[in-house]
Design a protein around this motif. Structure first.
Motif, mmCIF file in Angstrom:
data_model
loop_
_atom_site.group_PDB
_atom_site.id
_atom_site.type_symbol
_atom_site.label_atom_id
_atom_site.label_comp_id
_atom_site.label_asym_id
_atom_site.label_seq_id
_atom_site.Cartn_x
_atom_site.Cartn_y
_atom_site.Cartn_z
ATOM 1 N N ILE A 99 0.867 -1.177 0.000
ATOM 2 C CA ILE A 99 0.000 0.000 0.000
ATOM 3 C C ILE A 99 0.903 1.227 0.000
ATOM 4 C CG2 ILE A 99 -0.136 -0.060 2.532
ATOM 5 C CD1 ILE A 99 -2.984 1.029 2.367
ATOM 6 N N ALA A 100 0.420 2.327 -0.576
ATOM 7 C CA ALA A 100 1.230 3.535 -0.619
ATOM 8 C C ALA A 100 0.345 4.752 -0.383
ATOM 9 C CB ALA A 100 1.949 3.659 -1.956
ATOM 10 N N ILE A 101 0.953 5.858 0.048
ATOM 11 C CA ILE A 101 0.198 7.068 0.342
ATOM 12 C C ILE A 101 0.977 8.285 -0.111
ATOM 13 C CG2 ILE A 101 1.119 7.500 2.677
ATOM 14 C CD1 ILE A 101 -1.843 8.027 3.538
ATOM 15 N N ARG A 102 0.259 9.338 -0.463
ATOM 16 C CA ARG A 102 0.855 10.630 -0.755
ATOM 17 C C ARG A 102 0.650 11.538 0.444
ATOM 18 N NH1 ARG A 102 1.025 12.816 -5.876
ATOM 19 N NH2 ARG A 102 -0.149 14.587 -5.047
ATOM 20 N N PRO A 103 1.464 12.584 0.602
ATOM 21 C CA PRO A 103 1.372 13.426 1.796
ATOM 22 C C PRO A 103 0.125 14.302 1.870
ATOM 23 C CG PRO A 103 3.091 14.218 0.326
ATOM 24 C CD PRO A 103 2.623 12.924 -0.220
ATOM 25 N N ASP A 104 -0.661 14.384 0.800
ATOM 26 C CA ASP A 104 -1.889 15.193 0.864
ATOM 27 C C ASP A 104 -3.081 14.379 1.375
ATOM 28 O OD1 ASP A 104 -2.651 15.123 -2.740
ATOM 29 O OD2 ASP A 104 -1.948 13.600 -1.352
ATOM 30 N N VAL A 105 -2.813 13.148 1.800
ATOM 31 C CA VAL A 105 -3.858 12.267 2.324
ATOM 32 C C VAL A 105 -3.457 11.849 3.728
ATOM 33 C CG1 VAL A 105 -4.991 10.034 2.019
ATOM 34 C CG2 VAL A 105 -4.425 11.421 0.020
ATOM 35 N N SER A 106 -4.385 11.871 4.687
ATOM 36 C CA SER A 106 -4.019 11.541 6.067
ATOM 37 C C SER A 106 -4.206 10.064 6.394
ATOM 38 C CB SER A 106 -4.830 12.390 7.050
ATOM 39 O OG SER A 106 -6.200 12.116 6.876
ATOM 40 N N GLU A 107 -5.018 9.380 5.602
ATOM 41 C CA GLU A 107 -5.233 7.962 5.864
ATOM 42 C C GLU A 107 -5.620 7.256 4.574
ATOM 43 O OE1 GLU A 107 -7.255 6.384 9.619
ATOM 44 O OE2 GLU A 107 -8.768 5.945 8.085
ATOM 45 N N LYS A 108 -5.157 6.011 4.446
ATOM 46 C CA LYS A 108 -5.536 5.206 3.287
ATOM 47 C C LYS A 108 -5.719 3.773 3.743
ATOM 48 C CE LYS A 108 -4.182 4.023 -1.416
ATOM 49 N NZ LYS A 108 -3.176 4.259 -2.495
ATOM 50 N N LYS A 109 -6.810 3.142 3.280
ATOM 51 C CA LYS A 109 -7.082 1.759 3.659
ATOM 52 C C LYS A 109 -7.134 0.886 2.416
ATOM 53 C CE LYS A 109 -9.925 2.845 7.679
ATOM 54 N NZ LYS A 109 -11.200 2.682 8.374
ATOM 55 N N GLU A 110 -6.537 -0.297 2.524
ATOM 56 C CA GLU A 110 -6.693 -1.303 1.478
ATOM 57 C C GLU A 110 -6.851 -2.636 2.187
ATOM 58 O OE1 GLU A 110 -4.278 0.678 -2.290
ATOM 59 O OE2 GLU A 110 -3.744 -1.337 -1.623
ATOM 60 N N GLY A 111 -8.084 -3.116 2.187
ATOM 61 C CA GLY A 111 -8.361 -4.350 2.901
ATOM 62 C C GLY A 111 -8.108 -4.174 4.390
ATOM 63 N N ARG A 112 -7.278 -5.020 4.969
ATOM 64 C CA ARG A 112 -6.996 -4.933 6.396
ATOM 65 C C ARG A 112 -5.796 -4.039 6.704
ATOM 66 N NH1 ARG A 112 -5.066 -9.085 8.171
ATOM 67 N NH2 ARG A 112 -4.749 -10.343 6.290
ATOM 68 N N PHE A 113 -5.212 -3.439 5.709
ATOM 69 C CA PHE A 113 -4.022 -2.600 5.892
ATOM 70 C C PHE A 113 -4.402 -1.126 5.804
ATOM 71 C CE2 PHE A 113 -1.001 -6.030 5.857
ATOM 72 C CZ PHE A 113 -1.616 -7.011 5.096
ATOM 73 N N THR A 114 -3.947 -0.348 6.784
ATOM 74 C CA THR A 114 -4.237 1.081 6.837
ATOM 75 C C THR A 114 -2.943 1.845 7.054
ATOM 76 O OG1 THR A 114 -6.435 0.708 7.771
ATOM 77 C CG2 THR A 114 -5.478 2.902 8.064
ATOM 78 N N ILE A 115 -2.739 2.886 6.257
ATOM 79 C CA ILE A 115 -1.630 3.811 6.496
ATOM 80 C C ILE A 115 -2.222 5.083 7.096
ATOM 81 C CG2 ILE A 115 0.238 5.177 5.525
ATOM 82 C CD1 ILE A 115 0.332 3.412 3.150
ATOM 83 N N SER A 116 -1.577 5.565 8.160
ATOM 84 C CA SER A 116 -1.895 6.884 8.702
ATOM 85 C C SER A 116 -0.708 7.786 8.437
ATOM 86 C CB SER A 116 -2.141 6.801 10.216
ATOM 87 O OG SER A 116 -3.236 5.966 10.468
ATOM 88 N N PHE A 117 -0.985 9.028 8.023
ATOM 89 C CA PHE A 117 0.102 9.936 7.654
ATOM 90 C C PHE A 117 -0.056 11.261 8.386
ATOM 91 C CE2 PHE A 117 3.569 10.766 4.816
ATOM 92 C CZ PHE A 117 3.596 12.148 4.728
ATOM 93 N N ASN A 118 1.007 11.712 9.031
ATOM 94 C CA ASN A 118 1.011 12.992 9.738
ATOM 95 C C ASN A 118 2.106 13.856 9.120
ATOM 96 O OD1 ASN A 118 1.430 15.147 11.537
ATOM 97 N ND2 ASN A 118 0.763 13.932 13.295
ATOM 98 N N LYS A 119 1.683 14.737 8.210
ATOM 99 C CA LYS A 119 2.660 15.528 7.460
ATOM 100 C C LYS A 119 3.445 16.473 8.370
ATOM 101 C CE LYS A 119 3.063 18.401 3.335
ATOM 102 N NZ LYS A 119 2.327 19.012 2.202
ATOM 103 N N SER A 120 2.779 17.122 9.309
ATOM 104 C CA SER A 120 3.462 18.102 10.161
ATOM 105 C C SER A 120 4.510 17.429 11.053
ATOM 106 C CB SER A 120 2.465 18.874 11.016
ATOM 107 O OG SER A 120 1.745 17.979 11.844
ATOM 108 N N ALA A 121 4.222 16.208 11.474
ATOM 109 C CA ALA A 121 5.174 15.480 12.320
ATOM 110 C C ALA A 121 6.181 14.682 11.492
ATOM 111 C CB ALA A 121 4.430 14.541 13.254
ATOM 112 N N LYS A 122 5.949 14.625 10.193
ATOM 113 C CA LYS A 122 6.794 13.841 9.289
ATOM 114 C C LYS A 122 6.870 12.387 9.761
ATOM 115 C CE LYS A 122 10.190 16.778 9.248
ATOM 116 N NZ LYS A 122 10.895 18.043 9.144
#
Lengths: 112, 115
Positions: free
Chosen positions: A48-71
């Motif tokens: 799974i992959a994410i871009r920094p303009d998105v805070s969360e992305k889910k694919e099936g049972r896998f979730t990415i959380s992204f905090n741009k300010s905290a890097k």
């Protein structure tokens, strides 16, 4: 030096638990953050992959959380299964990088 | 059909020998890479080629020489092998401008053991 710092090094959970893997980066030029899954004897495979303009992305049972300010970004594996036991790598790149910079990897073991 | 194939899968050789690893991709990608994975599983870029041109040479010793005869192939030749070269070497490919759609595709690796 390592451009992406990943923790923990290893993780053991019971089936159904939620392993969480954390990554942090410094390079603000990074604009693509994939996660790779690697089984023994195999090459890493894109999970799974994410871009920094998105805070969360889910694919099936896998979730990415992204905090741009905290890097920082993290991978959650919901309802984990023994078949999820593998090494997980976070990575990052910038648009004209021609390479992925990988974290050190996290070995996840899901016990039945 | 294997997308990124590497040969050989295992390579055991003596110090001082010269060896080659071959890689081929059938995905039509224009960029290919060599990564080294050490005993602690850390993945480090060695080289990247875009349209047969060397783009990245990440402070790899001169004993390592990549060669890309065409966009679908990237080989790695290693001279005067040393014990510290023991690792798993992964070939990968990607399409410039499409990383968010398809990412990098890795081969299954070549485990090199120098004795």
């Amino acid at each position: 030096q390592q451009q992406v710092k990943q923790s923990p090094q290893s993780l053991i959970v019971q089936k159904g638990g939620i392993p969480i893997i954390n990554c942090a980066y410094e390079n603000t030029a990074f604009d693509y953050f994939p996660w790779y899954q690697q089984f023994p004897g195999k090459g890493p495979a894109l999970l799974i992959a994410i871009r920094p303009d998105v805070s969360e992305k889910k694919e099936g049972r896998f979730t990415i959380s992204f905090n741009k300010s905290a890097k920082q970004f993290s991978l959650h594996i919901m309802d984990s299964q023994p078949g999820d036991s593998a090494t997980y790598f976070c990575a990052a790149s910038s648009r004209n990088d021609y390479k992925l910079s990988f974290g050190a990897g996290t070995t996840v073991t899901v016990r039945a | 059909d294997t997308a990124v194939s590497q040969t050989p899968k295992y390579l055991v050789t003596q110090m001082g020998n010269d060896k080659s690893i071959k890689c081929e991709q059938n995905l039509g990608h224009d960029t290919m890479y060599w990564y080294k994975q050490d005993s602690k599983k850390f993945l480090k870029i060695m080289f990247s080629y875009n349209n047969k041109e060397l783009i990245i040479n990440e402070t790899v010793p001169n004993r390592f020489s990549p060669k890309s005869p065409d966009k679908a192939h990237l080989n790695l030749h290693i001279n005067s092998l040393e014990l510290g070269d023991s690792a798993v070497y992964f070939c990968a490919s990607s399409q410039e401008g499409a990383r968010e759609r398809s990412g990098y595709t890795f081969g299954s690796g070549t485990r090199l053991t120098v004795v």
